[in-house]
Design a protein around this motif. Structure first.
Motif, PDB file in Angstrom:
ATOM      1  N   ASN A 129       0.764  -1.007  -0.070  1.00  0.00           N
ATOM      2  CA  ASN A 129       0.092  -0.041   0.047  1.00  0.00           C
ATOM      3  C   ASN A 129       0.896   1.282  -0.053  1.00  0.00           C
ATOM      4  O   ASN A 129       0.272   2.137   0.241  1.00  0.00           O
ATOM      5  CB  ASN A 129      -0.825   0.053   1.345  1.00  0.00           C
ATOM      6  CG  ASN A 129      -2.409   0.534   0.860  1.00  0.00           C
ATOM      7  OD1 ASN A 129      -2.524   0.368  -0.230  1.00  0.00           O
ATOM      8  ND2 ASN A 129      -2.896   1.373   1.763  1.00  0.00           N
ATOM      9  N   GLY A 186       2.057   2.603  -2.768  1.00  0.00           N
ATOM     10  CA  GLY A 186       1.784   2.931  -4.006  1.00  0.00           C
ATOM     11  C   GLY A 186       2.742   2.582  -5.288  1.00  0.00           C
ATOM     12  O   GLY A 186       2.999   3.378  -6.215  1.00  0.00           O
ATOM     13  N   LYS A 187       3.306   1.263  -5.022  1.00  0.00           N
ATOM     14  CA  LYS A 187       4.141   0.653  -5.994  1.00  0.00           C
ATOM     15  C   LYS A 187       3.315   0.650  -7.387  1.00  0.00           C
ATOM     16  O   LYS A 187       3.818   1.135  -8.611  1.00  0.00           O
ATOM     17  CB  LYS A 187       4.553  -0.714  -5.546  1.00  0.00           C
ATOM     18  CG  LYS A 187       5.430  -0.640  -4.466  1.00  0.00           C
ATOM     19  CD  LYS A 187       5.801  -2.167  -3.828  1.00  0.00           C
ATOM     20  CE  LYS A 187       4.567  -2.712  -3.569  1.00  0.00           C
ATOM     21  NZ  LYS A 187       4.025  -2.070  -2.350  1.00  0.00           N
ATOM     22  N   THR A 188       2.018   0.041  -7.288  1.00  0.00           N
ATOM     23  CA  THR A 188       1.316  -0.267  -8.571  1.00  0.00           C
ATOM     24  C   THR A 188       1.040   1.244  -9.292  1.00  0.00           C
ATOM     25  O   THR A 188       0.965   1.193 -10.347  1.00  0.00           O
ATOM     26  CB  THR A 188       0.069  -1.209  -8.288  1.00  0.00           C
ATOM     27  OG1 THR A 188       0.559  -2.292  -7.672  1.00  0.00           O
ATOM     28  CG2 THR A 188      -0.511  -1.462  -9.466  1.00  0.00           C
ATOM     29  N   SER A 189       0.687   2.024  -8.392  1.00  0.00           N
ATOM     30  CA  SER A 189       0.146   3.355  -8.658  1.00  0.00           C
ATOM     31  C   SER A 189       1.285   4.216  -9.638  1.00  0.00           C
ATOM     32  O   SER A 189       1.285   4.546 -10.793  1.00  0.00           O
ATOM     33  CB  SER A 189      -0.078   4.413  -7.855  1.00  0.00           C
ATOM     34  OG  SER A 189      -1.273   3.848  -7.061  1.00  0.00           O
ATOM     35  N   MET A 209       3.550   9.266  -1.616  1.00  0.00           N
ATOM     36  CA  MET A 209       2.433  10.051  -1.046  1.00  0.00           C
ATOM     37  C   MET A 209       2.942  11.235  -0.352  1.00  0.00           C
ATOM     38  O   MET A 209       2.799  11.729   0.651  1.00  0.00           O
ATOM     39  CB  MET A 209       2.270   8.997   0.363  1.00  0.00           C
ATOM     40  CG  MET A 209       2.014   7.594  -0.241  1.00  0.00           C
ATOM     41  SD  MET A 209       0.267   7.221  -0.134  1.00  0.00           S
ATOM     42  CE  MET A 209       0.138   5.528  -0.615  1.00  0.00           C
ATOM     43  N   ASP A 260       2.279  14.194  -1.211  1.00  0.00           N
ATOM     44  CA  ASP A 260       1.081  14.816  -1.170  1.00  0.00           C
ATOM     45  C   ASP A 260       0.414  14.931   0.078  1.00  0.00           C
ATOM     46  O   ASP A 260       0.109  15.655   1.002  1.00  0.00           O
ATOM     47  CB  ASP A 260      -0.031  14.934  -2.195  1.00  0.00           C
ATOM     48  CG  ASP A 260      -0.547  13.381  -2.235  1.00  0.00           C
ATOM     49  OD1 ASP A 260       0.343  12.471  -1.919  1.00  0.00           O
ATOM     50  OD2 ASP A 260      -1.610  13.207  -2.856  1.00  0.00           O
ATOM     51  N   VAL A 311       4.176  11.531  -6.551  1.00  0.00           N
ATOM     52  CA  VAL A 311       2.718  10.999  -6.140  1.00  0.00           C
ATOM     53  C   VAL A 311       2.357  10.110  -7.269  1.00  0.00           C
ATOM     54  O   VAL A 311       2.058  10.291  -8.410  1.00  0.00           O
ATOM     55  CB  VAL A 311       1.847  12.477  -6.099  1.00  0.00           C
ATOM     56  CG1 VAL A 311       0.511  12.078  -5.848  1.00  0.00           C
ATOM     57  CG2 VAL A 311       2.187  13.531  -5.397  1.00  0.00           C
ATOM     58  N   GLY A 312       2.172   8.950  -6.558  1.00  0.00           N
ATOM     59  CA  GLY A 312       1.975   8.019  -7.487  1.00  0.00           C
ATOM     60  C   GLY A 312       0.497   8.031  -8.371  1.00  0.00           C
ATOM     61  O   GLY A 312       0.233   7.515  -9.512  1.00  0.00           O
TER      62      GLY A 312
HETATM   63  P1  GDP Z   1       0.826  -0.788  -3.476  1.00  0.00           P
HETATM   64  O1  GDP Z   1      -0.063  -1.773  -2.741  1.00  0.00           O
HETATM   65  O2  GDP Z   1       2.122  -0.410  -3.029  1.00  0.00           O
HETATM   66  O3  GDP Z   1       0.964  -1.383  -4.927  1.00  0.00           O
HETATM   67  O4  GDP Z   1      -0.217   0.685  -3.776  1.00  0.00           O
HETATM   68  P2  GDP Z   1      -1.126   0.882  -4.693  1.00  0.00           P
HETATM   69  O5  GDP Z   1      -0.418   1.459  -6.005  1.00  0.00           O
HETATM   70  O6  GDP Z   1      -2.270  -0.115  -4.839  1.00  0.00           O
HETATM   71  O7  GDP Z   1      -1.781   2.055  -3.727  1.00  0.00           O
HETATM   72  C1  GDP Z   1      -2.395   2.161  -2.706  1.00  0.00           C
HETATM   73  C2  GDP Z   1      -3.295   3.321  -2.355  1.00  0.00           C
HETATM   74  O8  GDP Z   1      -2.700   4.546  -2.383  1.00  0.00           O
HETATM   75  C3  GDP Z   1      -4.242   3.621  -3.643  1.00  0.00           C
HETATM   76  O9  GDP Z   1      -5.572   3.789  -2.988  1.00  0.00           O
HETATM   77  C4  GDP Z   1      -3.553   4.736  -4.359  1.00  0.00           C
HETATM   78  O10 GDP Z   1      -4.804   5.258  -4.883  1.00  0.00           O
HETATM   79  C5  GDP Z   1      -3.227   5.573  -3.261  1.00  0.00           C
HETATM   80  N1  GDP Z   1      -1.845   6.260  -3.694  1.00  0.00           N
HETATM   81  C6  GDP Z   1      -0.696   5.815  -4.405  1.00  0.00           C
HETATM   82  N2  GDP Z   1       0.282   6.851  -4.360  1.00  0.00           N
HETATM   83  C7  GDP Z   1      -0.535   7.792  -3.835  1.00  0.00           C
HETATM   84  C8  GDP Z   1       0.032   9.090  -3.524  1.00  0.00           C
HETATM   85  O11 GDP Z   1       1.140   9.422  -3.974  1.00  0.00           O
HETATM   86  N3  GDP Z   1      -0.737   9.886  -2.887  1.00  0.00           N
HETATM   87  C9  GDP Z   1      -1.892   9.691  -2.433  1.00  0.00           C
HETATM   88  N4  GDP Z   1      -2.498  10.668  -2.218  1.00  0.00           N
HETATM   89  N5  GDP Z   1      -2.382   8.522  -2.664  1.00  0.00           N
HETATM   90  C10 GDP Z   1      -1.745   7.603  -3.240  1.00  0.00           C
END
Ligand code: GDP
Ligand code: MG
Length: 679
Positions: free
Chosen positions: A10, A12-15, A114, A116, A142-143
């Motif tokens: 969570n 933000g890797k996938t984002s 994250m 932001d 900011v992913g």
């Molecule tokens: P992963 O588990 O590392 O792959 O994380 P995801 O990419 O699935 O992101 C987890 C949550 O964080 C999602 O709800 C995204 O929309 C949110 N998110 C990811 N990057 C950012 C960021 O830079 N800023 C904010 N505010 N939310 C983010």
């Protein structure tokens, strides 16, 4: 250039992966969404980056399956660069993993993601100072909107040219001495130390990491290194008065604490965060669970009341289409093929698309806001009572969509028994493919109450999965459940893009299945129901159908299902259900339309099929109910069984098939028995 995106769940890797590569893989606001590594390409200047999105991990200890996946990937594939995606709002814990990446000897670039949210929370990070302290390049990102990705790529390019992994975290003089001694011993075996970086191996040995100790077996000097490490661990235990792995962990956190003190400034924010405000209500001790059930009930209501309109439009569409075919094409094989196999088989499955869209729209909104993680928390206590686990919640919830990703999501469970228990419980969650079957039968035989009946079946599946787990936990899966640790992400506004792709992915999967498996099976089933054509005998449709291959197969299985009240047509429909559950609907569509008048009012539209089912004297509400129960419990589709096999082994896959088939029969029989007392 091979780049691995790694970091905590969570973060933000996938984002970021999506922002970098233009992919649109699933992002969810809870840990454990990405369970497989995914690859994408990004061209940057004269370089081409092959980027891999790894499952999220907290540590490289290789306790859970995703840690093993991530760690083996880094060790065996040796990517050129690790981009460590750090959640800036949770820096301390995220840096803990970062240090372990540095020790792997692969150049690390940190993405302060994250950023932001961190600013909004009053956490000000001086990236330059932190970067100097840790000795790795850091870039704020900011992913969700891709801010900072250009700078990140520039940093990756630069780091790849320098090829250094920065400075290593220091563990204090005494431990460094032990590490130096071990590193020297490891480096003697050149081949072994190129495979496993000596610094990393030395630290892991002091941490008493069983997986690393086993790897020593690959070196002829392994035994003596192991003895040396054992002696070092004993010395540390005496000197510090605690286990060496604890000392190492403390040293890491000490190092991080120092780095943070230099670079991070926090302006105190007095006000209660929105997340806390919302949680006071949604996570309330008394209100929490009832609200959760209300939400789920609301989703069902919404799906069926709003969904009924577009479904009926699509149904009239298919009816009109077959009427058109009937008018333009001569009665005969071709007409029957088009109306029954194509429109009847595929059309009836496709008309359920609106329900799939609405259901997944609701579920992905819940997932992306962060409410699903709360639901896991709320239900943890409850799940434990049945021998499941708070972490089983997510896989079970995903099971409403499709068992395949749900089964894979069990990888976040640490204990193998918890994991198997969850794997065996998942197929009882009614997947999207079972929905059309319930809707058809409930619509035909419980017209006033269709939504409630379908919801009751879903609920029965949930209850059954719990009861089944209790039973398995007492028999084949004896053992305690492990405690639940999961963090709650803050509430986040779902992004339109994220929701859109999620819903599209699910809908597209469903449509693809209709166009491939269902189409092919419909053609086969149509042939089975049409041939061989009887040369003499009464030329009624019923006789032709019984004479056909499908009829003979149905008659053959009839004795086994007769006690359940199923006629031979149901028997025919249940056979392809082992491949995909939607095929029940399309098969019934063909069977009840086969050789019939066709055209408007025939069984080729679901409305017509409902009529035809009701008109069949061997069908009644009780049989429909038994059939829904049977479909609910029977073994999942081939794809799911194959997934169980790859996730848990063939023993459990075979067990699942036999167990659920026996249970399906038994429960359907019981329902019939009890039901017939009331009718
Ligand atoms: P992963 O588990 O590392 O792959 O994380 P995801 O990419 O699935 O992101 C987890 C949550 O964080 C999602 O709800 C995204 O929309 C949110 N998110 C990811 N990057 C950012 C960021 O830079 N800023 C904010 N505010 N939310 C983010
Ligand atoms: Mg992910």
């Amino acid at each position: 250039m091979h780049v691995a995106l790694a970091g905590n769940p969570n973060a933000g890797k996938t984002s970021l992966f999506n922002a970098l590569t233009g992919a649109h893989h699933k992002v969810g606001n809870y840990p454990g969404v990405t369970v497989e590594k995914r690859e994408g390409i990004r061209e940057y200047g004269d370089l081409s980056f092959r980027i891999v999105d790894l499952p999220g991990i907290y540590s490289l200890t290789a306790y859970s399956l995703d840690e093993v996946v991530a760690r083996d990937f880094l060790l065996e594939q040796k990517p050129d660069i690790v981009v460590d995606v750090l959640d800036s709002t949770n820096l301390e814990r995220n840096l803990y993993l970062c240090l372990q990446f540095q020790e792997l000897g692969i150049p690390v670039v940190g993405a302060l993601n994250m950023s932001d949210e961190a600013e909004a929370k009053g956490i000000h990070i001086d990236a330059d100072i932190l970067s100097k302290t840790l000795g790795i390049p850091l870039v704020k990102t900011v992913g969700t909107d891709g801010k900072g990705t250009e700078a990140l790529l520039a940093a990756v390019k630069k780091a790849s040219q320098s090829g250094s992994s920065g400075k290593m975290p220091a563990y204090g003089e005494e431990i460094e001495q032990c590490l130096a001694g071990l590193q020297n011993a490891i480096q003697v075996d050149v081949e072994f130390s190129t495979r496993y970086p000596s610094r990393w191996m030395a630290v892991k040995l002091l941490e008493n990491d069983q997986n690393a100790i086993r790897k020593l077996g690959q070196s002829p000097r392994g035994e003596s290194i192991r003895d040396q490490a054992e002696a070092d661990r004993q010395w540390i235990r005496k000197h510090f008065g605690k286990e060496s792995e604890i000392v190492i962990t403390e040293q890491r956190y000490g190092y991080i604490h120092g780095a943070r003190a230099e670079a991070v400034r926090k302006t105190p924010t007095k006000k209660v965060s929105p997340t806390e405000k919302i949680d006071r209500f949604l996570m309330n001790k008394y209100l929490g669970l009832p609200l959760f059930f209300l939400v789920i009930w609301g989703i069902f209501k919404l799906t069926f009341t709003i969904g009924a309109y577009p479904v009926s439009w699509l149904e009239s569409g298919t009816t009109a289409l077959s009427a058109l075919v009937e008018q333009t094409i001569q009665p005969g094989l071709l007409q029957s093929f088009l109306i029954n196999a194509i429109i009847g088989g595929v059309g009836s499955v496709l008309s359920f698309i609106p329900l799939i869209v609405i259901l997944f729209l609701c579920i992905s909104i819940l997932e992306d806001t962060g409410y699903m993680s709360r639901a896991a928390f709320l239900t943890d206590h409850f799940l434990h009572a049945f021998g499941l686990h708070g972490q089983s919640f997510m896989p079970l919830m995903l099971g409403f969509g499709c068992s395949v990703p749900a089964l894979m999501a069990t990888r976040t469970l640490k204990s193998p028994k918890d994991r198997i228990a969850t794997i065996l419980a998942v197929p009882f969650m009614s997947c999207g493919a079972k929905l059309p079957v319930y809707v058809l039968l409930a619509g035909a035989f419980f017209p006033g109450n269709a939504a409630n009946v379908v919801m009751a079946i879903y609920l029965a599946g949930v209850i059954l999965s719990f009861l089944s787990t209790v039973f398995l936990r007492k028999t084949v899966l004896k053992g305690e459940t492990t405690p639940f640790v999961m963090e709650l992400p803050p509430y986040r506004m779902p992004t339109v893009r994220g929701i859109f792709w999620h819903v599209w992915e699910k809908t597209w999967q469903y449509m693809k299945k209709a166009g491939t498996v269902v189409l092919l099976a419909s053609v086969v089933i149509w042939m089975f129901t049409t041939f061989p054509v009887p040369a003499d005998g009464p030329h009624t449709d019923e006789y032709k159908l019984e004479y056909s291959l499908a009829g003979r197969i149905g008659k053959f299985v009839e004795p086994a299902i007769k006690p359940l009240g199923f006629n031979w047509k149901i028997g025919v429909a249940l056979i392809p259900a082992f491949t995909a559950k939607e095929l029940i609907v399309s098969t019934l569509g063909i069977l009840y339309g086969a050789g019939g008048q066709g055209g408007a009012g025939g069984a080729e539209s679901t409305a017509g099929l409902r009529e035809a089912l009701r008109a069949d004297p061997t069908m009644n509400p009780l049989v429909a109910l038994c059939m829904m129960v049977f479909v609910l419990v029977m073994p999942p589709c081939f794809a799911s069984i194959a997934t169980i096999k790859s996730e848990a082994g063939s023993k459990w896959a075979a067990f699942q098939v036999v167990y659920s088939l026996a249970l399906a029969w038994l429960l359907a029989f019981l329902v019939r028995l009890v039901g017939s007392l009331f009718i």
